[in-house]
Design an enzyme around this catalytic site. Structure first.
Site, PDB file in Angstrom:
ATOM      1  N   HIS A 192     -11.011  -5.643   8.668  1.00 55.88           N
ATOM      2  CA  HIS A 192     -11.591  -5.182   7.401  1.00 55.88           C
ATOM      3  C   HIS A 192     -12.851  -4.348   7.615  1.00 55.88           C
ATOM      4  O   HIS A 192     -13.579  -4.102   6.660  1.00 55.88           O
ATOM      5  CB  HIS A 192     -11.970  -6.379   6.520  1.00 55.88           C
ATOM      6  CG  HIS A 192     -10.857  -7.320   6.223  1.00 55.88           C
ATOM      7  ND1 HIS A 192     -10.339  -8.187   7.151  1.00 55.88           N
ATOM      8  CD2 HIS A 192     -10.146  -7.522   5.087  1.00 55.88           C
ATOM      9  CE1 HIS A 192      -9.371  -8.902   6.598  1.00 55.88           C
ATOM     10  NE2 HIS A 192      -9.227  -8.513   5.353  1.00 55.88           N
ATOM     11  N   GLU A 242       0.820  -1.217   0.000  1.00 55.82           N
ATOM     12  CA  GLU A 242       0.000   0.000   0.000  1.00 55.82           C
ATOM     13  C   GLU A 242       0.851   1.263   0.000  1.00 55.82           C
ATOM     14  O   GLU A 242       0.557   2.233  -0.704  1.00 55.82           O
ATOM     15  CB  GLU A 242      -0.945  -0.003   1.206  1.00 55.82           C
ATOM     16  CG  GLU A 242      -2.109  -0.958   1.085  1.00 55.82           C
ATOM     17  CD  GLU A 242      -1.739  -2.398   1.426  1.00 55.82           C
ATOM     18  OE1 GLU A 242      -0.558  -2.637   1.774  1.00 55.82           O
ATOM     19  OE2 GLU A 242      -2.615  -3.270   1.358  1.00 55.82           O
TER      20      GLU A 242
END
Length: 334
Positions: A137, A68
């Site tokens: 998540h 990321e």
């Protein structure tokens, strides 16, 4: 949310509205490209980019490694070099791995370069709970990002905003983060066939009322509207404000509503301590304290990692009965 057919509209989902926004951007500007994990062959972890690789090819729909920080940094560099990248970071939890790039680079370059450089970058990510994908998540950290100067933070809750915010975001000279609540992707409804850009700096009154202001955004909007409908059954007319932009906040719209209703409940899927709701509540105190007839109330997520079991997950995040109860408490009708 399915609605009767209306002339000039098409039936669509929130997911498809986002995809059409990306497709339109790719057609309109050759400098636009999409980059992220699984956005190509897999079609995106929520199927938002499904089909775009076949249509636009790997130069413009770029699968990236699980890195990321690396691909967000690459997006920043591309933006500074004249491109218009859209970076997809799957979920807000994973975005923390790119936080250094977002905060220390993208958000600060204009200031640190003496206004010589900007970073016209758009970063999209999913946020929120309700799909049983467990704590890593499911969090709602958009309030953290709304803390950072140098970026804009958007939370599209409607089909119109899912379709139109990206257009406007790509025209900004500085970074824009777009948070898409995971519970909205399957939402269906009618959208104007010629839907396009929308403004991104104003809140919207989604339901007018005179008795109490319910202030919210993103996935909580629809629960709040349901709560407002339930309150109407008890002769309580709630006004529902959809913030749309979390940074900057539309103070004028918030204060105008509070001045009218004199009571406020803030519905925020983030954790209560240090939350966006805390910021909004304090702004109301600073700017509209003398308009208030009752203390401000908040409905936030429980301060725990979001649980996996469905019944615990539902208990952890704001739900309609809690919003109704908070509104009634603010009105002294507990």
């Amino acid at each position: 949310m399915s609605q009767p057919s209306q002339p000039g509209t098409v039936e669509t989902t929130y997911r498809d509205a986002v995809r059409e926004a990306i497709r339109e951007a790719l057609h309109r500007d050759p400098a636009v490209f999409l980059m992220g994990e699984d956005v190509g062959r897999y079609g995106g972890c929520y199927a938002v980019s499904k089909g775009l690789l076949a249509e636009f090819g790997p130069d413009r729909i770029r699968d990236t490694p699980l890195s990321e920080s690396g691909f967000t940094g690459a997006g920043i560099g591309a933006a500074m070099a004249g491109m218009r990248p859209i970076v997809e970071l799957m979920t807000v939890n994973f975005s923390l791995l790119a936080l250094d790039q977002i905060l220390n680079t993208a958000a600060t370059i204009r200031h640190m370069s003496g206004n010589q450089f900007g970073v016209p970058l758009v970063i999209r990510m999913a946020t929120g709970a309700g799909r049983q994908v467990a704590a890593q998540h499911s969090h709602s950290l958009e309030g953290w990002y709304a803390h950072i100067p140098g970026i804009k933070v958007l939370a599209p809750a409607t089909l119109e905003d899912a379709r139109g915010m990206l257009w406007t975001a790509l025209e900004q000279p500085d970074p824009v983060l777009i948070f898409e609540n995971v519970m909205l992707y399957n939402m269906t409804g009618r959208l104007a066939a010629d839907a396009g850009a929308v403004e991104i700096d104003k809140a919207a009154v989604r339901r007018a009322g005179r008795d109490i202001s319910l202030i919210t955004y993103g996935g909580s909007l629809w629960k709040t509207l349901e709560a407002a409908a339930a309150l109407a059954g008890d002769k309580i007319e709630a006004e529902v404000i959809d913030l749309r932009s979390l940074r900057p906040l539309d103070d004028a719209a918030i204060m105008a509503s509070v001045a009218k209703t004199r009571r406020a409940v803030i519905v925020d899927e983030g954790w209560r301590s240090g939350s966006l709701s805390a910021e909004i509540g304090m702004r109301i105190v600073e700017q509209a304290f003398w308009e208030l007839d009752a203390p401000i109330r908040r409905v936030c997520s429980a301060e725990v990692p979001i649980p996996y079991p469905r019944h615990l997950e539902e208990a952890a995040i704001p739900q309609v009965p809690r919003i109704v109860a908070a509104a009634k408490a603010a009105l002294g009708r507990e």
